[in-house]
Motif scaffolding. Structure first.
Motif, mmCIF file in Angstrom:
data_model
loop_
_atom_site.group_PDB
_atom_site.id
_atom_site.type_symbol
_atom_site.label_atom_id
_atom_site.label_comp_id
_atom_site.label_asym_id
_atom_site.label_seq_id
_atom_site.Cartn_x
_atom_site.Cartn_y
_atom_site.Cartn_z
ATOM 1 N N ALA A 33 0.834 -1.199 0.000
ATOM 2 C CA ALA A 33 0.000 0.000 0.000
ATOM 3 C C ALA A 33 0.870 1.251 0.000
ATOM 4 C CB ALA A 33 -0.940 -0.002 1.196
ATOM 5 N N LEU A 34 1.939 1.229 0.767
ATOM 6 C CA LEU A 34 2.866 2.358 0.805
ATOM 7 C C LEU A 34 3.448 2.613 -0.579
ATOM 8 C CD1 LEU A 34 4.337 4.412 2.637
ATOM 9 C CD2 LEU A 34 6.111 2.696 2.952
ATOM 10 N N ASP A 35 3.848 1.558 -1.242
ATOM 11 C CA ASP A 35 4.396 1.668 -2.589
ATOM 12 C C ASP A 35 3.336 2.148 -3.575
ATOM 13 O OD1 ASP A 35 6.393 1.311 -4.663
ATOM 14 O OD2 ASP A 35 5.279 -0.501 -5.229
ATOM 15 N N SER A 36 2.132 1.631 -3.468
ATOM 16 C CA SER A 36 1.046 1.953 -4.387
ATOM 17 C C SER A 36 0.594 3.409 -4.269
ATOM 18 C CB SER A 36 -0.135 1.022 -4.115
ATOM 19 O OG SER A 36 -1.236 1.365 -4.905
ATOM 20 N N PHE A 37 0.427 3.891 -3.045
ATOM 21 C CA PHE A 37 -0.103 5.236 -2.847
ATOM 22 C C PHE A 37 0.961 6.320 -2.884
ATOM 23 C CE2 PHE A 37 -3.489 2.756 -0.673
ATOM 24 C CZ PHE A 37 -4.553 3.167 -1.470
ATOM 25 N N PHE A 38 2.151 6.035 -2.385
ATOM 26 C CA PHE A 38 3.171 7.063 -2.256
ATOM 27 C C PHE A 38 4.438 6.786 -3.052
ATOM 28 C CE2 PHE A 38 0.559 7.746 1.480
ATOM 29 C CZ PHE A 38 0.428 9.124 1.484
ATOM 30 N N CYS A 39 4.497 5.638 -3.702
ATOM 31 C CA CYS A 39 5.692 5.253 -4.465
ATOM 32 C C CYS A 39 6.954 5.395 -3.614
ATOM 33 C CB CYS A 39 5.821 6.069 -5.743
ATOM 34 S SG CYS A 39 4.444 5.858 -6.866
ATOM 35 N N GLU A 41 10.020 4.041 -1.243
ATOM 36 C CA GLU A 41 10.889 2.880 -1.105
ATOM 37 C C GLU A 41 10.427 2.108 0.129
ATOM 38 O OE1 GLU A 41 15.439 2.417 0.208
ATOM 39 O OE2 GLU A 41 15.084 3.782 -1.464
ATOM 40 N N LYS A 42 10.461 0.794 0.054
ATOM 41 C CA LYS A 42 9.972 -0.016 1.169
ATOM 42 C C LYS A 42 10.864 0.202 2.391
ATOM 43 C CE LYS A 42 7.427 -3.232 -1.502
ATOM 44 N NZ LYS A 42 6.919 -4.528 -1.703
ATOM 45 N N PRO A 43 10.268 0.760 3.455
ATOM 46 C CA PRO A 43 11.048 1.063 4.658
ATOM 47 C C PRO A 43 11.148 -0.146 5.579
ATOM 48 C CG PRO A 43 8.811 1.748 4.992
ATOM 49 C CD PRO A 43 8.897 1.193 3.577
ATOM 50 N N THR A 44 11.811 0.080 6.679
ATOM 51 C CA THR A 44 11.855 -0.925 7.734
ATOM 52 C C THR A 44 10.508 -0.917 8.433
ATOM 53 O OG1 THR A 44 14.187 -0.496 8.061
ATOM 54 C CG2 THR A 44 13.045 -1.618 9.837
ATOM 55 N N LEU A 45 9.857 -2.045 8.459
ATOM 56 C CA LEU A 45 8.602 -2.209 9.191
ATOM 57 C C LEU A 45 8.768 -3.509 9.963
ATOM 58 C CD1 LEU A 45 5.043 -1.618 7.931
ATOM 59 C CD2 LEU A 45 5.565 -3.641 9.262
ATOM 60 N N GLU A 46 9.075 -3.354 11.234
ATOM 61 C CA GLU A 46 9.366 -4.516 12.061
ATOM 62 C C GLU A 46 8.145 -4.900 12.887
ATOM 63 O OE1 GLU A 46 12.121 -5.715 15.884
ATOM 64 O OE2 GLU A 46 12.611 -3.919 14.760
ATOM 65 N N ILE A 47 7.710 -6.140 12.758
ATOM 66 C CA ILE A 47 6.596 -6.622 13.551
ATOM 67 C C ILE A 47 7.147 -7.058 14.909
ATOM 68 C CG2 ILE A 47 4.831 -8.398 13.777
ATOM 69 C CD1 ILE A 47 4.345 -8.092 10.809
ATOM 70 N N ASP A 64 10.325 9.183 10.935
ATOM 71 C CA ASP A 64 10.048 10.032 9.774
ATOM 72 C C ASP A 64 8.926 9.479 8.884
ATOM 73 O OD1 ASP A 64 11.818 7.963 9.070
ATOM 74 O OD2 ASP A 64 12.617 9.098 7.378
ATOM 75 N N LEU A 65 8.507 8.236 9.085
ATOM 76 C CA LEU A 65 7.407 7.658 8.297
ATOM 77 C C LEU A 65 6.095 7.572 9.081
ATOM 78 C CD1 LEU A 65 9.250 4.807 6.408
ATOM 79 C CD2 LEU A 65 8.365 6.939 5.471
ATOM 80 N N TYR A 66 6.087 8.116 10.288
ATOM 81 C CA TYR A 66 4.899 8.025 11.143
ATOM 82 C C TYR A 66 3.636 8.535 10.430
ATOM 83 C CZ TYR A 66 1.577 9.108 14.835
ATOM 84 O OH TYR A 66 0.440 9.192 15.585
ATOM 85 N N ILE A 71 -1.567 7.509 7.433
ATOM 86 C CA ILE A 71 -2.419 7.736 6.259
ATOM 87 C C ILE A 71 -2.662 6.429 5.527
ATOM 88 C CG2 ILE A 71 -2.515 8.836 3.990
ATOM 89 C CD1 ILE A 71 -0.913 11.178 5.311
ATOM 90 N N ILE A 72 -1.608 5.670 5.291
ATOM 91 C CA ILE A 72 -1.707 4.402 4.568
ATOM 92 C C ILE A 72 -2.687 3.457 5.249
ATOM 93 C CG2 ILE A 72 -0.428 2.261 4.086
ATOM 94 C CD1 ILE A 72 0.032 4.431 2.051
ATOM 95 N N LEU A 73 -2.596 3.356 6.568
ATOM 96 C CA LEU A 73 -3.466 2.429 7.290
ATOM 97 C C LEU A 73 -4.948 2.778 7.105
ATOM 98 C CD1 LEU A 73 -1.348 2.016 10.532
ATOM 99 C CD2 LEU A 73 -1.676 0.322 8.717
ATOM 100 N N ASN A 74 -5.246 4.061 6.928
ATOM 101 C CA ASN A 74 -6.627 4.473 6.682
ATOM 102 C C ASN A 74 -7.070 4.218 5.243
ATOM 103 O OD1 ASN A 74 -7.337 5.447 9.273
ATOM 104 N ND2 ASN A 74 -6.114 7.257 8.911
ATOM 105 N N LEU A 75 -6.118 4.097 4.336
ATOM 106 C CA LEU A 75 -6.446 3.899 2.923
ATOM 107 C C LEU A 75 -6.575 2.434 2.518
ATOM 108 C CD1 LEU A 75 -4.109 6.597 1.317
ATOM 109 C CD2 LEU A 75 -6.584 6.734 1.680
#
Length: 119
Positions: A33-39, A41-47, A64-66, A71-75
């Motif tokens: 979704a991040l790539d699709s909406f904002f193009c 680069e895939k960031p670090t997303l640690e579960i 810096d991606l907060y 926004i992405i989570l709402n989309l």
């Protein structure tokens, strides 16, 4: 030094039995979704924590991606082609733990029940 934000997310699915909820698939859904909406680069997303039964995930991202992640989570409207909604239960600069929040909610519920019976 990079600062992080933690997100406590509940995935609300129209048909929970129609999907496979795994940490890797959840992560992929958010990053796609991040790539699709904002193009972006895939960031670090640690579960940090994951519970398929509760359909909840705690993950962290660089500070810096907060805003972009909020926004992405709402989309996001689909998970594995099943309509869904990502509910942000909490965000924090310190580590979150949904097991503690469940215990806290149970204590609150007990207090409310006590008040109800005391009326």
């Amino acid at each position: 030094m990079t600062e992080y934000y933690y997100f406590d997310i509940k995935l609300k699915l129209r048909d929970p039995d129609a999907v496979v909820l795994t940490p890797a698939l959840f992560r992929s859904c958010v990053l796609d979704a991040l790539d699709s909406f904002f193009c972006e680069e895939k960031p670090t997303l640690e579960i940090v924590k994951f519970c398929a039964q509760q359909q909840r995930v705690i993950f962290r991202v660089p500070e810096d991606l907060y805003e972009v992640i909020r926004i992405i989570l709402n989309l996001i409207g689909h998970y594995q082609e099943t309509p869904c909604h990502f509910e942000v239960l909490a965000t924090s600069k310190s580590t979150l733990d949904f097991e503690k929040s469940i215990e806290k909610n149970l204590v609150k519920l007990s207090d409310m029940e006590i008040e109800h019976f005391n009326l």
